[in-house]
Design a protein around this motif. Structure first.
Motif, PDB file in Angstrom:
ATOM      1  N   THR A 106       6.880   5.396 -17.053  1.00  0.00           N
ATOM      2  CA  THR A 106       6.708   4.032 -16.567  1.00  0.00           C
ATOM      3  C   THR A 106       7.948   3.226 -16.918  1.00  0.00           C
ATOM      4  N   GLN A 107       8.467   2.586 -15.929  1.00  0.00           N
ATOM      5  CA  GLN A 107       9.670   1.781 -16.162  1.00  0.00           C
ATOM      6  C   GLN A 107       9.290   0.535 -16.949  1.00  0.00           C
ATOM      7  N   GLU A 108      10.130   0.229 -17.923  1.00  0.00           N
ATOM      8  CA  GLU A 108       9.869  -0.974 -18.712  1.00  0.00           C
ATOM      9  C   GLU A 108      10.419  -2.192 -17.985  1.00  0.00           C
TER      10      GLU A 108
ATOM     11  N   PHE B  80       3.093   5.829  -2.972  1.00  0.00           N
ATOM     12  CA  PHE B  80       4.264   6.561  -3.459  1.00  0.00           C
ATOM     13  C   PHE B  80       4.196   6.725  -4.982  1.00  0.00           C
ATOM     14  N   LEU B  81       3.911   5.638  -5.686  1.00  0.00           N
ATOM     15  CA  LEU B  81       3.815   5.699  -7.145  1.00  0.00           C
ATOM     16  C   LEU B  81       2.684   6.614  -7.594  1.00  0.00           C
ATOM     17  N   ARG B  82       1.558   6.534  -6.910  1.00  0.00           N
ATOM     18  CA  ARG B  82       0.416   7.382  -7.260  1.00  0.00           C
ATOM     19  C   ARG B  82       0.788   8.852  -7.123  1.00  0.00           C
ATOM     20  N   LEU B  83       1.454   9.202  -6.028  1.00  0.00           N
ATOM     21  CA  LEU B  83       1.856  10.588  -5.816  1.00  0.00           C
ATOM     22  C   LEU B  83       2.897  11.022  -6.844  1.00  0.00           C
TER      23      LEU B  83
ATOM     24  N   THR C 131       0.830  -1.203   0.000  1.00  0.00           N
ATOM     25  CA  THR C 131       0.000   0.000   0.000  1.00  0.00           C
ATOM     26  C   THR C 131       0.864   1.252   0.000  1.00  0.00           C
ATOM     27  N   LEU C 132       1.898   1.268   0.824  1.00  0.00           N
ATOM     28  CA  LEU C 132       2.780   2.427   0.874  1.00  0.00           C
ATOM     29  C   LEU C 132       3.464   2.640  -0.481  1.00  0.00           C
TER      30      LEU C 132
END
Length: 169
Positions: free
Chosen positions: A82-84, A70-73, A65-66
């Protein structure tokens, strides 16, 4: 802890706040954002944690969840590409025995901070948070093979950094 189901919310916060904060700090690289991410993780748990079917997986759920928060923010606040997925898996070279004996914790963490983020996160989850490959794959929402590849590449990068820091000293 053997029985997560018996934890109340404050016990859960007491047990997991520090490891979650450290993970958040390793991602965000600043105290304010790390605190926000950690607190937001517990807010999300308070709202949705009762839907967790297997209480023994609370640790993995919190880290996942954390990380997703983090990714959402990051996506919302910056132009994050986006990393391949990595295609090749490489074998990490063995670490020389002398390195392990001469390292102190701070220099190891400093070296880890220099590793590319794509590799730093799996290394942090594996070595500092002691998550299994399967748990890391779940937290990062990537295949186990990718976890193995990123750990391998991260170890190689970390070794290079440690060797260059050692020769620079």
């Amino acid at each position: 802890m053997s029985d997560h189901a018996k934890l109340n919310f404050s016990e859960l916060v007491e047990e997991y706040y520090t490891p979650l904060y450290r993970f958040a700090y390793s991602l965000a690289k600043n105290e304010h954002e790390a605190s926000d991410l950690t607190q937001q993780t517990f807010v999300i748990y308070a709202e949705k944690g009762d839907s967790l079917r297997d209480a023994a997986k609370v640790k993995s759920w919190l880290f996942t969840t954390l990380y997703r928060e983090f990714l959402r923010l990051r996506r919302r606040s910056a132009n994050v590409t986006t990393q391949e997925n990595e295609i090749l898996e490489v074998e990490a070279p063995a670490v020389e025995p002398g390195i392990a004996r001469t390292l102190d914790g701070k220099s190891a963490v400093d070296a880890l901070d220099q590793v590319d983020e794509a590799y730093r996160t799996p290394l942090t989850l594996f070595y500092l948070k002691e998550l299994s490959y399967k748990e890391i794959a779940s937290v990062l929402d990537i295949p186990i093979g990718t976890v193995m590849s990123r750990l391998s590449r991260g170890k190689a990068q970390l070794k290079t950094i440690l060797l260059s820091n050692r020769t620079a000293s």
